[in-house]
Design an enzyme around this catalytic site. Structure first.
Site, PDB file in Angstrom:
ATOM      1  CE1 TYR A 198     -12.343 -29.030   8.136  1.00  0.00           C
ATOM      2  CE2 TYR A 198     -13.358 -31.145   8.626  1.00  0.00           C
ATOM      3  CZ  TYR A 198     -13.269 -29.789   8.833  1.00  0.00           C
ATOM      4  OH  TYR A 198     -14.107 -29.180   9.735  1.00  0.00           O
ATOM      5  CG  HIS A 253     -14.148 -30.357   4.347  1.00  0.00           C
ATOM      6  ND1 HIS A 253     -13.873 -29.334   3.484  1.00  0.00           N
ATOM      7  CD2 HIS A 253     -14.472 -29.788   5.510  1.00  0.00           C
ATOM      8  CE1 HIS A 253     -13.988 -28.180   4.122  1.00  0.00           C
ATOM      9  NE2 HIS A 253     -14.351 -28.418   5.351  1.00  0.00           N
TER      10      HIS A 253
HETATM   11  C1  GCO Z   1     -17.332 -27.769   9.619  1.00  0.00           C
HETATM   12  C2  GCO Z   1     -16.739 -27.117   8.432  1.00  0.00           C
HETATM   13  C3  GCO Z   1     -15.684 -26.128   8.727  1.00  0.00           C
HETATM   14  C4  GCO Z   1     -15.353 -25.388   7.458  1.00  0.00           C
HETATM   15  C5  GCO Z   1     -14.944 -23.987   7.755  1.00  0.00           C
HETATM   16  C6  GCO Z   1     -14.793 -23.194   6.460  1.00  0.00           C
HETATM   17  O1  GCO Z   1     -17.925 -28.835   9.456  1.00  0.00           O
HETATM   18  O2  GCO Z   1     -17.284 -27.122  10.683  1.00  0.00           O
HETATM   19  O3  GCO Z   1     -16.342 -28.089   7.494  1.00  0.00           O
HETATM   20  O4  GCO Z   1     -14.571 -26.681   9.302  1.00  0.00           O
HETATM   21  O5  GCO Z   1     -14.353 -26.060   6.754  1.00  0.00           O
HETATM   22  O6  GCO Z   1     -15.939 -23.421   8.542  1.00  0.00           O
HETATM   23  O7  GCO Z   1     -14.270 -21.920   6.726  1.00  0.00           O
HETATM   24 MG    MG Z   2     -18.071 -29.397   7.410  1.00  0.00          MG
END
Ligand code: GCO
Ligand code: MG
Length: 446
Positions: A198, A253
């Protein structure tokens, strides 16, 4: 050992065998069970609520097991909040068990409501995850008692299986394209594309705060301009090399400032995203109206929501197209069904959070809801390893981009508790990817 009421034995015990042959075993069994209760025979009660925590592959997974006074009848639910796993275990073992012991397993709504407000202060991630584990376990038990998969108790199937999206990523745009092509060959019709993890942090370079020795050495640096540029580049390249048909998703994110987020979505319109996820942080919910007025890109939001105060207003104002709640963060299947029903009236589709830090029990709970609600959107999936599948027999399978659940009574996932116990929770939080800073060291919401 799972609880399998053999209909013939049960009916024989109750002298109903002859009746069963005429109008269907389950009907008379259920009628008998209901009759039993009305005859004052004791309902099935909660004997114990306990946490099961395991960390076999570097991701802390927390579940709840509800044991009953009926030999062999128990249920499992997902309570996974990996960032505060020990706190959730304590909430389950230290308060949930006392509060629920002796209560009737059938009264899920009353148990949910009474547990939800039993802490007085509520709507937080730790207690909601404990509540979710209880709630999902009670639905698992109800399905076993009714001898039906949980989706049947939620209204039956609206689709033959659950359409999922894959996670494509790479350190360069070429690597992202290769990943997309691989998942297209696997049959996925929806693919999320990320340049790096991210925030494209791998391209951000060495920030001033590190030179100044500010923060921790392991803290990540995110440069908004590098991220924005890289995101437009991967959409452009994937569209050119993989065509118009594939549905492309992206997860922002929540890291950009609201106006930068609005400008990025306007730039991405030309690539027709299926949805852009988490363009804003929940603290900036009020900006969704401005975002909505400035772009036609479909928006998905919700994995960070814990409270109805975060989703009701934006959903009734049509500010999202997909609600992406991590259902254990709001207390389980019971509230998630209410969110799904709310979404139907405002044309908000479901896209439940489904990363590696949701247990296979939680993925099954997602899928049972996905099968049963009309306004299903898409499901995030995790391709679980053989090791995880050994610990969680009945973990949903992915075939040709569709998730298929184990068609067994309840949620359909067992836990090999002995094997799970071989992988105890670590005493430290394993990953600190949430520690993201800007060039001057200011913490960025991750
Ligand atoms: C997604 C989420 C995850 C989260 C994670 C937090 O879209 O799957 O953004 O990547 O960042 O689950 O612990
Ligand atoms: Mg997410």
């Amino acid at each position: 050992m799972s609880f399998k009421i053999s209909r013939r034995n049960a009916l024989k015990n109750m002298g109903l065998l002859s009746a069963a042959s005429s109008f269907g075993a389950i009907g008379s069994l259920k009628a008998q069970q209901l009759k039993d209760k009305s005859n004052g025979l004791p309902p099935v009660k909660i004997a114990k609520v306990k946490a099961i925590a395991t960390c076999p592959e570097g991701t802390e997974l927390i579940m709840v097991k509800v044991e009953t006074n009926e030999p062999g009848l128990y249920g499992y639910g997902c309570a996974t909040f990996r960032q505060r796993s020990h706190a959730v275990v304590a909430a389950i073992d230290k308060s949930l068990n006392d509060f629920c012991a002796g209560k009737d397993v059938d009264n899920i709504e009353d148990l949910w409501q009474s547990t939800y407000q039993s802490s007085y202060w509520r709507n937080g991630p730790v207690l909601n995850n404990a509540l979710s584990g209880l709630d999902q376990a009670l639905w698992d038990i109800k399905g076993k008692r009714a001898n039906m998969p949980v989706y049947q108790l939620l209204g039956g199937k609206c689709r033959f299986a659950v359409d999922c999206y894959a996670h494509a990523s790479g350190q360069t745009t070429d690597e992202v394209v290769e990943d997309v092509k691989m998942y297209m060959e696997d049959g996925f019709r929806h693919i999320r594309i990320q340049l790096g993890g991210y925030g494209t942090t791998h391209l951000a370079g060495k920030p001033d705060f590190k030179k100044a020795g500010f923060g921790m050495h392991r803290d990540n640096f995110m440069d908004p301009v590098t991220y924005t540029k890289g995101t437009v580049e991967i959409f452009d390249k994937v569209r050119k090399e993989c065509g118009e048909k594939i549905e492309l998703l992206h997860d922002m994110h929540e890291r950009l400032q609201p106006m930068d987020a609005i400008n990025l979505l306007k730039e991405l319109e030309q690539y027709r995203p299926f949805f852009i996820e988490d363009p804003l942080s929940p603290e900036n919910n009020r900006y969704f109206q401005l975002l909505r007025e400035n772009t036609s890109v479909p928006i998905a939001m919700g994995e960070l929501f814990n409270s109805p105060h975060e989703w009701v207003e934006p959903m009734k104002n049509l500010w999202f197209d997909f609600i992406r709640i991590h259902i254990s963060q709001i207390g389980g299947i019971t509230p998630a069904m209410k969110v799904a029903r709310l979404g139907e009236w405002f044309n908000v589709r479901t896209a439940w959070h489904g990363p590696g830090d949701v247990s296979p029990v939680g993925h099954a709970a997602n899928a049972h809801i996905d099968l049963a609600v009309w306004n299903f959107g898409i499901q995030e999936r995790k391709d679980f390893s053989e090791k995880i599948r050994e610990i969680f027999p009945g973990t949903p399978e992915i075939k040709n981009g569709y998730m298929h659940i184990n068609e067994a009574p309840g949620l359909g996932v067992e836990i090999n508790e002995k094997l799970a116990a071989k992988y105890p929770l670590p005493n430290v939080q394993l990953n600190n990817w949430t520690q993201v800073r800007g060039n001057d060291g200011t913490i960025i919401r991750p």
